[in-house]
Design a protein around this motif. Structure first.
Motif, PDB file in Angstrom:
ATOM      1  N   ARG A   5      -6.668  -4.757  -3.966  1.00 28.98           N
ATOM      2  CA  ARG A   5      -7.274  -3.750  -4.822  1.00 28.98           C
ATOM      3  C   ARG A   5      -8.051  -2.692  -4.049  1.00 28.98           C
ATOM      4  NH1 ARG A   5      -9.494  -6.464 -10.468  1.00 28.98           N
ATOM      5  NH2 ARG A   5      -7.671  -5.881 -11.702  1.00 28.98           N
ATOM      6  N   ASP A   6      -8.452  -3.025  -2.818  1.00 32.76           N
ATOM      7  CA  ASP A   6      -9.241  -2.043  -2.086  1.00 32.76           C
ATOM      8  C   ASP A   6      -8.463  -0.769  -1.802  1.00 32.76           C
ATOM      9  OD1 ASP A   6      -7.521  -3.217  -0.257  1.00 32.76           O
ATOM     10  OD2 ASP A   6      -8.961  -3.226   1.378  1.00 32.76           O
TER      11      ASP A   6
ATOM     12  N   GLU B 173      -4.171  -1.869 -15.221  1.00 31.23           N
ATOM     13  CA  GLU B 173      -3.442  -2.344 -14.044  1.00 31.23           C
ATOM     14  C   GLU B 173      -2.547  -3.522 -14.404  1.00 31.23           C
ATOM     15  OE1 GLU B 173      -4.832  -5.111 -10.637  1.00 31.23           O
ATOM     16  OE2 GLU B 173      -5.348  -3.082  -9.977  1.00 31.23           O
ATOM     17  N   LYS B 174      -3.098  -4.481 -15.146  1.00 29.93           N
ATOM     18  CA  LYS B 174      -2.325  -5.669 -15.509  1.00 29.93           C
ATOM     19  C   LYS B 174      -1.169  -5.328 -16.449  1.00 29.93           C
ATOM     20  CE  LYS B 174      -6.202  -8.874 -14.980  1.00 29.93           C
ATOM     21  NZ  LYS B 174      -7.235  -9.685 -15.678  1.00 29.93           N
TER      22      LYS B 174
ATOM     23  N   LYS C 237       0.829  -1.210   0.000  1.00 34.09           N
ATOM     24  CA  LYS C 237       0.000   0.000   0.000  1.00 34.09           C
ATOM     25  C   LYS C 237       0.862   1.257   0.000  1.00 34.09           C
ATOM     26  CE  LYS C 237      -4.037  -1.906   2.433  1.00 34.09           C
ATOM     27  NZ  LYS C 237      -4.880  -1.790   3.662  1.00 34.09           N
TER      28      LYS C 237
ATOM     29  N   ASP D 296      -9.074  -2.629 -15.402  1.00 34.27           N
ATOM     30  CA  ASP D 296      -8.425  -3.912 -15.127  1.00 34.27           C
ATOM     31  C   ASP D 296      -7.246  -4.131 -16.071  1.00 34.27           C
ATOM     32  OD1 ASP D 296      -8.478  -6.624 -13.805  1.00 34.27           O
ATOM     33  OD2 ASP D 296      -8.786  -7.255 -15.870  1.00 34.27           O
TER      34      ASP D 296
ATOM     35  N   LEU E 145      -6.778   0.792  -3.861  1.00 37.15           N
ATOM     36  CA  LEU E 145      -6.873   1.634  -5.049  1.00 37.15           C
ATOM     37  C   LEU E 145      -8.306   2.008  -5.390  1.00 37.15           C
ATOM     38  CD1 LEU E 145      -4.299  -0.259  -7.317  1.00 37.15           C
ATOM     39  CD2 LEU E 145      -3.906   1.806  -5.978  1.00 37.15           C
TER      40      LEU E 145
ATOM     41  N   TYR F 141      -9.652   4.256  -8.450  1.00 35.23           N
ATOM     42  CA  TYR F 141     -10.490   3.677  -9.496  1.00 35.23           C
ATOM     43  C   TYR F 141     -11.803   4.435  -9.640  1.00 35.23           C
ATOM     44  CZ  TYR F 141      -7.411  -0.366 -10.035  1.00 35.23           C
ATOM     45  OH  TYR F 141      -6.340  -1.173 -10.305  1.00 35.23           O
TER      46      TYR F 141
END
Length: 220
Positions: A110-111, A142-143, A62, A139, A113, A117
């Motif tokens: 992911r929370d 990010e990948k 984080k 998605d 971010l 988002y």
């Protein structure tokens, strides 16, 4: 293991020490006893703030991601340009801590971010991007950002133009010509990849894919 009744160190100091160890000594050197030694406390002191190594690693991930600056956005800003800048900032944050890159891959929830988002989704909305393409874009970016940056770190040196090393001109003549024709650094290739992805997704607006053809395409 019981927690001490009074904290001897702060949560933020523990995270900072963890990042410093990973940056300077690598992931193999990281452990709770090593962090405790860095802070000149007993290992048990760390349990006042963190249940275990995994929780500490999650907080490290984080913290690393907070270094990725979210660009300013004003009405009239080109949304694609904004996402390119955001992706570059994400890439730069990872490159500042190359030894910790795999921490992001394994421990970033992911929370952390979610707020970013939400802002991204609003910007896509403002840019007229259909809602059904928002998740594909978020998605995918990010990948792509994480995967390409990790690949650059493994390949090294970062921003080298040697994309595929050890290519034999006699055995790989077509690839050799392609490499000779490439004028982009790794950073520039990253930008081209991001823009190409966004352009491809937006192509679905003018040439929508039916549910049936999409099922056929992905093999469902």
């Amino acid at each position: 293991m019981g927690r001490p009744s009074k904290p001897l160190i702060s949560r933020s100091a523990t995270i900072a020490a963890s990042i410093d160890i990973i940056d300077t000594e690598g992931m193999d050197a990281f452990s709770l006893p090593r962090v405790a030694k860095q802070l000149n406390v007993r290992t048990s002191s760390l349990y006042h703030h963190f249940a275990d190594r995994r929780e500490l690693m999650t907080e490290v991930a984080k913290e690393l991601m907070t270094e990725a600056k979210v660009p300013e956005y004003t009405v009239g800003t080109d949304w694609a340009d904004w996402f390119v800048d955001l992706s570059l900032n994400y890439r730069d944050a990872i490159l500042r801590h190359p030894n910790a890159a795999l921490v992001l891959l394994q421990f970033l929830p992911r929370d952390v971010l979610a707020g970013t988002y939400e802002k991204c989704a609003r910007i896509l909305d403002d840019g007229g991007v259909p809602a059904n393409l928002h998740v594909v874009i978020l998605d995918g970016l990010e990948k792509i950002s994480l995967a390409t940056t990790l690949t650059d770190l493994m390949r090294g040196p970062v921003d080298s133009r040697e994309v595929f090393p050890n290519v034999d001109a006699r055995r790989h003549p077509t690839l050799t010509r392609a490499l000779a024709a490439n004028t982009w650094s790794s950073r520039e290739l990253f930008v081209v990849t991001i823009r190409g992805f966004l352009s491809g997704v937006m192509g679905l607006v003018t040439a929508p894919v039916s549910d049936r053809s999409l099922e056929d395409f992905i093999g469902s």
